[in-house]
Scaffold this motif. Structure first.
Motif, PDB file in Angstrom:
ATOM      1  N   SER A  61      35.275  48.584  43.427  1.00  0.00           N
ATOM      2  CA  SER A  61      33.893  48.722  43.935  1.00  0.00           C
ATOM      3  C   SER A  61      33.857  49.755  45.053  1.00  0.00           C
ATOM      4  CB  SER A  61      33.363  47.370  44.436  1.00  0.00           C
ATOM      5  OG  SER A  61      34.137  46.892  45.519  1.00  0.00           O
TER       6      SER A  61
ATOM      7  N   PHE B 109      31.158  42.816  45.467  1.00  0.00           N
ATOM      8  CA  PHE B 109      31.460  43.033  44.060  1.00  0.00           C
ATOM      9  C   PHE B 109      30.182  43.086  43.218  1.00  0.00           C
ATOM     10  CE2 PHE B 109      32.217  41.379  39.782  1.00  0.00           C
ATOM     11  CZ  PHE B 109      33.057  42.376  39.298  1.00  0.00           C
TER      12      PHE B 109
ATOM     13  N   SER C  93      37.937  44.523  44.894  1.00  0.00           N
ATOM     14  CA  SER C  93      36.718  44.572  45.700  1.00  0.00           C
ATOM     15  C   SER C  93      37.007  43.895  47.037  1.00  0.00           C
ATOM     16  CB  SER C  93      35.574  43.870  44.955  1.00  0.00           C
ATOM     17  OG  SER C  93      34.365  44.020  45.664  1.00  0.00           O
TER      18      SER C  93
ATOM     19  N   PHE D  64      34.654  38.426  45.908  1.00  0.00           N
ATOM     20  CA  PHE D  64      34.068  38.059  44.620  1.00  0.00           C
ATOM     21  C   PHE D  64      33.282  36.766  44.799  1.00  0.00           C
ATOM     22  CE2 PHE D  64      37.796  40.581  43.821  1.00  0.00           C
ATOM     23  CZ  PHE D  64      37.429  41.417  42.778  1.00  0.00           C
TER      24      PHE D  64
END
Lengths: 105, 305
Positions: free
Chosen positions: A6, A20, A68, A71
């Protein structure tokens, strides 16, 4: 293997987007060909379920791993059930894409 | 406007915008005063943090579970066509597919589901069935023969309060004896749970405090009430706390001020002890008696022949 990271801007000299599901863009890095594709996250706008839809979009692209900052529970459920490896990077907003790529090589 | 031949109980919602302005204080003291004249039902619609019971101390006679229906998908019938996921406005159903997965998978996210049923409606294979999931409880009881009580209690982790508030309001019809007036203690804010609480109210009592924060959120509430075309009146709590600027803004509101409660440490102490102000202080008893009269007068005005 394809890895989704990301990111804030669709270019190499960007930092990560720590989110994310609502990330602006993803870098899709192919570890075999060493190529990078930038994809805009078209699913980051819904009021509800952004993580679910973002996960679905990346699964369609055949990723095997996602990197990322964090999450969400729904995204983790989708990615986990599809066998996708998830890696959370601490303080991701200050981490450059280049440093992630260097880590992967 | 309600019609003259409508004999259902009058419904008064107590709302504020900002939290902590004294909604529950007004609701329970108003109810306790009003019950001397007419039979009252208090509904605590702040289902995420109901607290009116702390002051009214009802005897709870009935507790029941409230469910929402979430889709359950029969894997033997599902063809992964994706029509259910396409129509869902909340992304509560997702068809997962990846070049690396041996076959697609369908997932349901119950926390995103709003129980609209459209997925089952569009499924060409009739593979989707309702599966009840508990979202909370309703507790019903009695304070005195002329003061009845019900509250909703949303389950931990449940994101949607509105369906539980809707179920709570349905207890009005089953309450025996039928109350003359229903006082709905609204949640703070101006979002769906508040809209659900006040949508069929005959009158909204806006409780505010004379602070910039109180005024800011009251403006949001006024905006909402004007869109919903709801009659309303304002009660200023902690009166004396603000300055002239705030007082000017209160005077400029499109609704009348029908009551004021002074800013008082003694009141705070009574409330902190779970007490009713009207049982402690004769001056405040008069204030609430006048408030009941003002509200009853306002309600009469809202009846159209």
């Amino acid at each position: 293997m394809k890895i989704a990271i990301s990111i804030l801007h669709p270019r190499r000299d960007t930092v990560m987007d720590p989110r994310f599901g609502r990330a602006y863009h993803f870098a899709i890095y192919d570890t075999e060909s060493k190529s990078i594709e930038f994809v805009s996250n078209t699913e980051n706008q819904p009021a509800h379920g952004a993580g679910v839809e973002t996960s679905r979009m990346l699964l369609d692209m055949g990723i095997q791993k996602a990197i990322s900052g964090a999450f969400g529970p729904n995204a983790a459920q989708v990615l986990g059930s599809a066998g996708i490896e998830m890696e959370s990077i601490p303080n991701a907003a200050a981490v450059s894409l280049e440093s992630i790529l260097a880590m992967l090589d | 406007m309600r019609l003259e031949n409508d004999h259902s109980p009058f419904k008064i919602a107590v709302a504020s915008g900002k939290g902590g302005t004294g909604k529950t204080t007004i609701a329970v003291n108003l109810a306790d005063t009003w019950q001397a004249e007419q039979s009252v039902l208090v509904l605590d619609c702040d289902v995420e943090a109901p607290d009116a019971h702390l002051f009214l101390r009802p005897q709870i006679q009935q507790t029941r579970d409230i469910d929402k229906n979430i889709p359950e998908i029969d894997p033997a019938l599902c063809t992964y066509c994706g029509q259910c996921a396409d129509v869902c406005q909340f992304n509560a159903i997702s068809i997962l597919n990846s070049p690396l997965m041996p076959q697609p998978r369908i997932m349901v996210f119950s926390d995103l589901c709003h129980d609209c049923g459209v997925c089952a409606f569009v499924c060409p294979e009739h593979a989707i069935h309702d599966q009840p999931e508990k979202i909370g409880e309703i507790h019903q009881g009695t304070v005195t023969p002329s003061l009845q009580f019900a509250e909703g209690l949303l389950g931990i982790g449940q994101p949607s309060a509105a369906p539980l508030i809707s179920a709570l309001k349905q207890t009005i019809e089953g309450t025996i004896p039928v109350p003359d007036v229903v006082i709905l203690d609204a949640p703070p804010g101006t979002s769906c749970p508040v809209v659900e609480t006040i949508r069929d109210a005959d009158l909204v009592l806006l409780v505010t405090e004379p602070t910039p924060f109180g005024m800011h959120d009251l403006d949001l509430m006024v905006n909402l009430l004007q869109q919903m075309q709801k009659p309303a009146a304002v009660i200023v709590n902690r009166d004396g706390l603000g300055n002239q600027t705030i007082e000017d803004r209160i005077q400029a509101l499109p609704y009348p001020v029908i009551g004021r409660l002074p800013y008082s440490r003694a009141f705070a102490e009574v409330i902190a002890g779970g007490g009713l102000l009207v049982r402690q202080n004769t001056a405040i008893q008069d204030t609430f008696r006048q408030l009941v009269s003002a509200v009853r007068a306002k309600l009469t005005l809202e009846v159209s022949p």
